[in-house]
Structure formats: C-alpha cells, structure tokens
Design an enzyme around this catalytic site. Structure first.
Site, PDB file in Angstrom:
ATOM      1  CB  THR A  65      67.662  18.630  49.465  1.00 19.21           C
ATOM      2  OG1 THR A  65      66.273  19.541  49.503  1.00 19.21           O
ATOM      3  CG2 THR A  65      68.479  19.774  50.967  1.00 19.21           C
ATOM      4  CB  VAL A  66      65.164  17.751  44.863  1.00 22.39           C
ATOM      5  CG1 VAL A  66      65.051  17.413  43.735  1.00 22.39           C
ATOM      6  CG2 VAL A  66      64.585  18.479  46.350  1.00 22.39           C
ATOM      7  CB  ALA A  90      66.662   5.453  30.007  1.00 18.22           C
ATOM      8  NE  ARG A 116      67.268  32.145  44.380  1.00 18.36           N
ATOM      9  CZ  ARG A 116      66.004  30.697  44.353  1.00 18.36           C
ATOM     10  NH1 ARG A 116      66.651  29.473  44.746  1.00 18.36           N
ATOM     11  NH2 ARG A 116      65.029  31.203  43.934  1.00 18.36           N
ATOM     12  CD  GLU A 174      54.641  10.992  38.999  1.00 20.63           C
ATOM     13  OE1 GLU A 174      54.054  11.493  40.089  1.00 20.63           O
ATOM     14  OE2 GLU A 174      54.237  11.053  37.937  1.00 20.63           O
ATOM     15  N   GLY A 199      55.944  14.172  46.404  1.00 17.45           N
ATOM     16  CA  GLY A 199      57.394  13.424  46.287  1.00 17.45           C
ATOM     17  C   GLY A 199      57.486  12.537  45.148  1.00 17.45           C
ATOM     18  CD  GLU A 222      60.976  25.260  53.045  1.00 15.82           C
ATOM     19  OE1 GLU A 222      61.822  26.639  53.181  1.00 15.82           O
ATOM     20  OE2 GLU A 222      61.047  24.559  52.443  1.00 15.82           O
ATOM     21  CE  LYS A 281      52.680  18.975  47.219  1.00 13.26           C
ATOM     22  NZ  LYS A 281      53.077  18.088  48.347  1.00 13.26           N
ATOM     23  N   GLY A 308      61.624  15.423  50.520  1.00 18.63           N
ATOM     24  CA  GLY A 308      62.680  14.898  50.591  1.00 18.63           C
ATOM     25  C   GLY A 308      63.378  14.399  49.491  1.00 18.63           C
TER      26      GLY A 308
END
Length: 451
Positions: free
Chosen positions: A24-25, A44, A56, A141, A146, A202, A217, A319
């Site tokens: 998803t990320v 940038a 995978r 980061e 998140g 999960e 974290k 997310g």
C-alpha cells in the site's frame, strides 16, 4: 538604454529512484509522484523519476500501470543499477532482503530512504555510519509516526534545544483498539478482530499489541533527541492485550482514559549515574490531557525542549497516503541537498561516532501514581491481604474499588489507585502477594501519566 538578457538556467537532471516494495505504501509513493509531478519538481529543484521497481510478486494487480518502470526480480539488485540515484526500501523486516538492499545501496554510493522502523531500530547505527563514510544520505522519516514530520521536527525544528522528555502515542493499532473499547464497552478480543477486519491490525498483531512496534519507534526518537546510540533492547515494553473492558470502565469513572504511551527521558539513577529511561506501556491518562483526545488510528508525539517548551506533533500514524507523503518528503530533501552539498547530513543529527552509549536508567526510584488491578477469589479476607501488602511495602492507597459482581471465571475485580510512591515500592507489594491463592491472575499495573 542597454538591453540585457539572462540565459535560462540549464535543466537539471532528474533524480532517479528505485523502489523496492509495492504494498500500500509503495503504490502510494508511485501515485503521489505521478499525481504531483510538477509541484514536486518545483519544490525539489529537479524532476523526480522512478526508473526501476521490485516486489515479491510481479503478476499481482496493484491498480497501477508499472509498464514504464524496469522490473528487478531480485530487489537487492536495484542498488547496482546505473540509472538509480536513490533506493527507497518499503519491504519491511529487520533483516533479510531489506537489510541486504540497504547495505548494497550505501555500498554503491546510493542514497537510502526507508520506512522500516524495525531495521533502523536494530541496524540503524551501522547503516548510518556506513552512509557517513560513503558520503551518502540515509533518511527514515516514514519509519516513525507515518505522515507526521516528527523526525524532521527533532533534527531541525528543535535542533537548538536540550530535549528533556519525549512521550506520546506511537501505535495507531493500539490506539484504535483502546479508544474503541472506551467508546463501545466491548472487550479486547472482540475489538482486535474488528481492527483486523478493517485493516488496522495485521493477521498476526503481536508487534502492535505487545508494544514492540512502538518500542522500535521510541528507540529511534530517543537516539535523535538525546544524542544516544539506539538501544531497542533496553526499552521496557508492555502491551495492551491484558486490558479488560472493566479496566476501561474503572479508568473512566476515575477521570482517566487508557492509552499506550511511549516515554523517553534522560534520567539519573538513585546514585546519580546518568542514563536513558525508555518505556512503552499502557497508562491512565487524565481526561484533560491532550493525549486523552487522540482517538482511532492516530499518533501524537510530545517533545519538551528546554527553550522551545512543549511541542505537539499529531496526525495519521499509518496509511498509504500519509506514509507515502513522508517518503516523498525525504526524496525531495535529498534532491535539494544534492544542489547544496549537504545530501549526506547526519541521520541522527550528529555523527554516529559522537552518539553516546547511554546506560538504561532504572525505574524503581521513579515517583508517580499507579493503577493496580487484581482479579481475586470472591472470599473473605482478600482485601485485608492486599492492603496489608501495600502497607508493608510503604504504598499509600488513594482509592480502592471492588466490583461486587464476578467479572471473569468467577473472579472479582479489585482496583487500587496509589498516592505518589516510588515504583520499587509497588513492585515490592506485588512481590509480597506473589503466590497468594487469593489472586487468580497476575496483577496489572499501569502508571498514571503526569502533566
């Protein structure tokens, strides 16, 4: 009048990205770069271009077109590609292919961006040192909270401050479970199943509900905040799986809610020896505390600086959108740094060799109030036994609550809130009760968060 013309600046070469991991990320990163390409290029100072990807499974339908990107079946080979400047690792796991890719990227002189908090917690010191020696950047980061820029806030916004304490809610899964238990009165197992069905937890939720994810974290934040070498093994870690709906109800009746809180601060032991205190554990949080109002899968981190005062970082802790936003922000920083010559700035604010190996600070001398929950046999003399142990250990009781009805397997819930006392005294009281036939389960201790 003499007319002059200024030659246009030559177009800057794109920053070329290899992306490992298309969950998803990873998909979110591609969507964000494609959707905001012009804006990102202006900010940038150069275009950002994805040149190669790996995951995978090649044949899986991810809802995006990958035809324009080169595919590597072996993700670790991305680092050796000549058309790659930056490797983005979104695979996860503290070891295995993710770590091999990270090491290969740095060895090949490529900048590394990762959202992998487990890898940074276990190998971040070695990776950062290798990056310094190679003169390349490593950014992470997205590994903490998140889309909340708390690492940037510590490295840059609070850079002039001596940080005195960090505390906050670092795991959205646990926060969703606890706040839903609070809102509905349902027990832990039922709400966990709902969180899994909604994708907040999960299939194997151990890392989240046992506090391990939050501890990863916290150890990263501690290194940046206190100039300490990462010491994940020394984080005192307790999860939320033993919390009952009855605990939530008792906390509410006393004016508190329950939240999983990570805390880190420099703390001298009773002999004055400096150390680093790190703990992840459920706490009772006063309802007037800002963290009591952080609901659902949200993160919030409080940083206390000696000149800045209290800083709050709050937002979506996970997310695809928020985490992808943090990843691309790191990419933009690296693109800018290549213009200024500072692309290899220190991952932990100071060089790795300058980070201090801070000893774990003991907790026994720490003073505070505690909530202690007992599940006991419903028979005479139990309360007298508990209060005698508290008295003998020097623990003063502020309030004692006994539910008249059996709550679990015929057991009765007894809850005690203590006055301020050293944590060692509470530990001693529980030692005196250890093995008592009156107790049908191990007592649960939660600290009460001070303001």
């Amino acid at each position: 009048m003499v007319e002059t013309t200024q030659a246009a600046s030559p177009a800057k070469q794109p920053l070329r990205i290899a992306l490992a991991g298309l969950g998803t990320v990873g998909v979110g990163v591609i969507k964000l770069i494609e959707a905001n390409a012009g804006l990102i290029a202006r900010r940038a100072g150069r275009p950002i271009m994805i040149t190669a990807v790996s995951a995978r499974s090649r044949g899986r339908d991810r809802g995006i077109d990958l035809a324009s990107y080169a595919w590597e079946d072996d993700m670790t080979a991305l680092a050796a590609r000549p058309d790659v400047d930056v490797v983005v690792e979104l695979v996860g796991g503290s070891d295995g292919p993710a770590l091999v890719l990270a090491r290969n990227a740095i060895a090949q002189g490529k900048a590394l961006i990762t959202a992998n908090k487990a890898m940074i917690a276990h190998h971040g010191m070695a990776l950062a040192q290798a990056a310094e020696q190679k003169g390349v950047a490593i950014r992470f980061e997205a590994a903490v909270a998140g889309g909340i820029p708390v690492i940037k806030g510590l490295r840059e916004g609070a850079a002039a401050n001596r940080v005195e304490r960090i505390f906050g809610i670092l795991n959205g899964t646990c926060n969703y479970i606890l706040s839903t238990m609070e809102d509905t009165g349902r027990d832990f197992a039922e709400v966990l199943a709902e969180a899994q069905a909604k994708g907040y937890a999960e299939a194997d939720p151990t890392f989240d509900i046992e506090g391990i994810d939050a501890a990863h974290k916290l150890s990263i934040l501690s290194a940046i905040a206190f100039g300490a070498k990462i010491d994940f093994a020394s984080v005192d870690t307790q999860g939320i799986s033993r919390i009952l709906a009855a605990d939530i109800a008792q906390a509410d009746a006393l004016g508190y809610c329950i939240r999983l809180i990570g805390t880190a601060e420099a703390d001298a032991g009773p002999d004055g020896t400096p150390g680093l205190f790190q703990r992840v554990a459920p706490h009772l949080v006063p309802v007037d505390n800002l963290l009591a109002h952080v609901d659902g899968p949200t993160n919030a981190v409080v940083v206390e600086g000696n000149f800045s005062g209290r800083l709050l970082f709050q937002g979506a802790g996970a997310g695809d959108g928020p985490t992808a936003s943090a990843v691309v922000a790191d990419i933009i920083d690296i693109a800018r740094g290549m213009d200024t010559g500072f692309e290899a700035d220190m991952a932990f604010s100071i060089p790795v060799d300058g980070l201090e190996a801070m000893a774990p600070a003991p907790s026994g001398h720490r003073i505070g109030r505690s909530y202690i929950r007992f599940l006991v046999a419903d028979r005479p003399g139990v309360l007298a036994e508990i209060t005698a142990a508290m008295r003998d250990a020097g623990v003063s009781i502020e309030s004692l609550i006994q539910k008249g009805q059996a709550t679990q397997g015929g057991a009765v819930l007894v809850a005690i809130v203590t006055h301020e006392v050293a944590e060692a005294a509470v530990t001693e009281a529980l030692r005196l009760l250890d093995g008592s036939p009156s107790l049908v389960a191990q007592p649960l201790v939660m600290q009460i968060l001070g303001n």
